[in-house]
Design a protein around this motif. Structure first.
Motif, PDB file in Angstrom:
ATOM      1  N   CYS A  21      -3.615  89.003 -28.724  1.00 23.22           N
ATOM      2  CA  CYS A  21      -3.666  87.979 -27.678  1.00 23.22           C
ATOM      3  C   CYS A  21      -2.245  87.540 -27.278  1.00 23.22           C
ATOM      4  N   PHE A  22      -2.051  87.426 -25.984  1.00 21.90           N
ATOM      5  CA  PHE A  22      -0.738  87.025 -25.434  1.00 21.90           C
ATOM      6  C   PHE A  22      -0.894  85.888 -24.423  1.00 21.90           C
ATOM      7  N   ALA A  23      -1.905  85.050 -24.624  1.00 28.28           N
ATOM      8  CA  ALA A  23      -2.264  84.078 -23.579  1.00 28.28           C
ATOM      9  C   ALA A  23      -1.306  82.900 -23.439  1.00 28.28           C
ATOM     10  N   CYS A  24      -0.549  82.576 -24.489  1.00 29.82           N
ATOM     11  CA  CYS A  24       0.311  81.377 -24.431  1.00 29.82           C
ATOM     12  C   CYS A  24       1.781  81.801 -24.431  1.00 29.82           C
ATOM     13  N   LEU A  27       4.184  80.294 -27.114  1.00 30.02           N
ATOM     14  CA  LEU A  27       3.905  80.692 -28.493  1.00 30.02           C
ATOM     15  C   LEU A  27       4.189  82.170 -28.726  1.00 30.02           C
ATOM     16  N   VAL A  28       3.951  82.983 -27.714  1.00 27.37           N
ATOM     17  CA  VAL A  28       4.273  84.407 -27.844  1.00 27.37           C
ATOM     18  C   VAL A  28       5.779  84.562 -28.048  1.00 27.37           C
ATOM     19  N   ARG A  31       6.688  83.185 -31.683  1.00 27.83           N
ATOM     20  CA  ARG A  31       6.266  84.030 -32.819  1.00 27.83           C
ATOM     21  C   ARG A  31       7.123  85.287 -32.880  1.00 27.83           C
ATOM     22  N   PRO A  51      -0.681  86.838 -33.450  1.00 31.76           N
ATOM     23  CA  PRO A  51      -1.692  85.858 -33.846  1.00 31.76           C
ATOM     24  C   PRO A  51      -2.272  86.216 -35.219  1.00 31.76           C
ATOM     25  N   VAL A 123      -5.413  76.942 -33.949  1.00 31.94           N
ATOM     26  CA  VAL A 123      -4.503  77.693 -33.071  1.00 31.94           C
ATOM     27  C   VAL A 123      -4.014  78.894 -33.875  1.00 31.94           C
ATOM     28  N   CYS A 125      -1.482  81.183 -33.295  1.00 27.53           N
ATOM     29  CA  CYS A 125      -0.073  81.581 -33.332  1.00 27.53           C
ATOM     30  C   CYS A 125       0.774  80.443 -33.889  1.00 27.53           C
ATOM     31  N   THR A 139      -6.417  76.611 -24.911  1.00 26.34           N
ATOM     32  CA  THR A 139      -6.442  78.052 -24.604  1.00 26.34           C
ATOM     33  C   THR A 139      -6.924  78.851 -25.806  1.00 26.34           C
ATOM     34  N   CYS A 140      -6.544  78.409 -26.992  1.00 26.96           N
ATOM     35  CA  CYS A 140      -6.886  79.165 -28.209  1.00 26.96           C
ATOM     36  C   CYS A 140      -8.293  78.852 -28.722  1.00 26.96           C
TER      37      CYS A 140
HETATM   38  S1  SF4 Z   1      -2.254  80.615 -29.656  1.00 20.91           S
HETATM   39 FE1  SF4 Z   1      -4.257  81.574 -29.467  1.00 20.91          FE
HETATM   40  S2  SF4 Z   1      -4.621  81.801 -27.256  1.00 20.91           S
HETATM   41 FE2  SF4 Z   1      -2.419  81.390 -27.543  1.00 20.91          FE
HETATM   42  S3  SF4 Z   1      -1.473  83.448 -27.660  1.00 20.91           S
HETATM   43 FE3  SF4 Z   1      -1.933  82.807 -29.753  1.00 20.91          FE
HETATM   44  S4  SF4 Z   1      -3.962  83.652 -30.190  1.00 20.91           S
HETATM   45 FE4  SF4 Z   1      -3.686  83.701 -27.966  1.00 20.91          FE
END
Ligand code: SF4
Length: 237
Positions: A21-24, A27-28, A31, A51, A123, A125, A139-140
């Protein structure tokens, strides 16, 4: 996100999907930056930097709901609460309670197995300063909701580690159990207990953060009481 999570037909499927998952964006970036720069003590290790899925018994009766992976713990090892001081405290307590086969959790291949218990985070990540934004939390959330839906047949008790996890449980009740959360929301506290009809019992426990365990705000005895209570409520020997 909702669609990807909802498509997961079992926990292995969910774990694989969330790991990708790369939605945020914030946070991407975080991390991956932590995984690139690394802490000096782990300089020779390859960080997971993605994640972190849930971990434990797929037929769990007890769920432990945390906040998010630690930058140099779960984000390094790829397993939740693994490779950091918080995990040391948590898994020692789970082992004393007979819910883990060993008292330590240092690497994803260390042989650790949980009994009747699954650990997941609100969450997935690692966030800077352990503080996800409300938008990142929301989002998570579908990943958590799908994981709870998949263990719903056996899940009897949820132990929320800290106020963030406690708050994350109410939308889960709505999404997974189609139950309107109580209003006003019951306050978080160590030893707080909320019961509903045909939903898991909710227990509050101070987070196993170093801030709590080093200062004595959360002691091993307090954790033992929470897990003994969780076992009783879940009908686990
Ligand atoms: S925090 Fe959750 S929704 Fe956001 S990128 Fe990480 S896994 Fe995806």
């Amino acid at each position: 996100m909702v669609v990807r999570a909802a498509r997961a037909t079992d926990l292995a499927d969910l774990d694989a999907a969330v790991s990708d998952c790369f939605a945020c964006p914030r946070l991407v970036e975080w991390r991956e930056e932590v995984a690139r720069t690394r802490r000096a003590a782990f300089r020779d290790q390859e960080y997971w930097g993605r994640p972190v899925p849930g971990f434990g018994d797929p037929a769990a009766r007890i769920g432990i709901l945390g906040l998010a992976p630690a930058a140099h713990g779960g984000n390094r090892t790829g397993r939740i609460f693994t490779g950091d001081r918080s995990g040391d405290v948590l898994f020692a307590a789970l082992h004393r309670a007979g819910l883990a086969n060993q008292p330590t959790s240092v690497a994803a291949d260390d042989g650790l197995a949980l009994r009747h218990t699954r650990i997941f985070a609100a969450v997935r990540c690692a966030p800077p300063d352990n503080k996800p934004t409300p938008a990142e939390r929301d989002t998570c959330a579908p990943w958590l909701h799908r994981e709870v839906a998949l263990v719903r047949p056996t899940l009897r008790v949820v132990v929320a580690l800290g106020a963030f996890a406690w708050a994350a449980w109410w939308p889960t009740l709505r999404e997974v159990y189609a139950l309107r959360p109580p209003s006003p929301r019951p306050a978080f506290g160590h030893g707080a207990h909320w019961s509903g009809t045909a939903v898991p019992e909710l227990l509050g426990c101070y987070h196993v953060s170093q801030q709590n365990t080093f200062t004595g705000r959360l002691t091993p005895g307090m954790l033992d009481e929470v897990f003994a209570r969780a076992k009783r409520l879940a009908g686990v020997d």
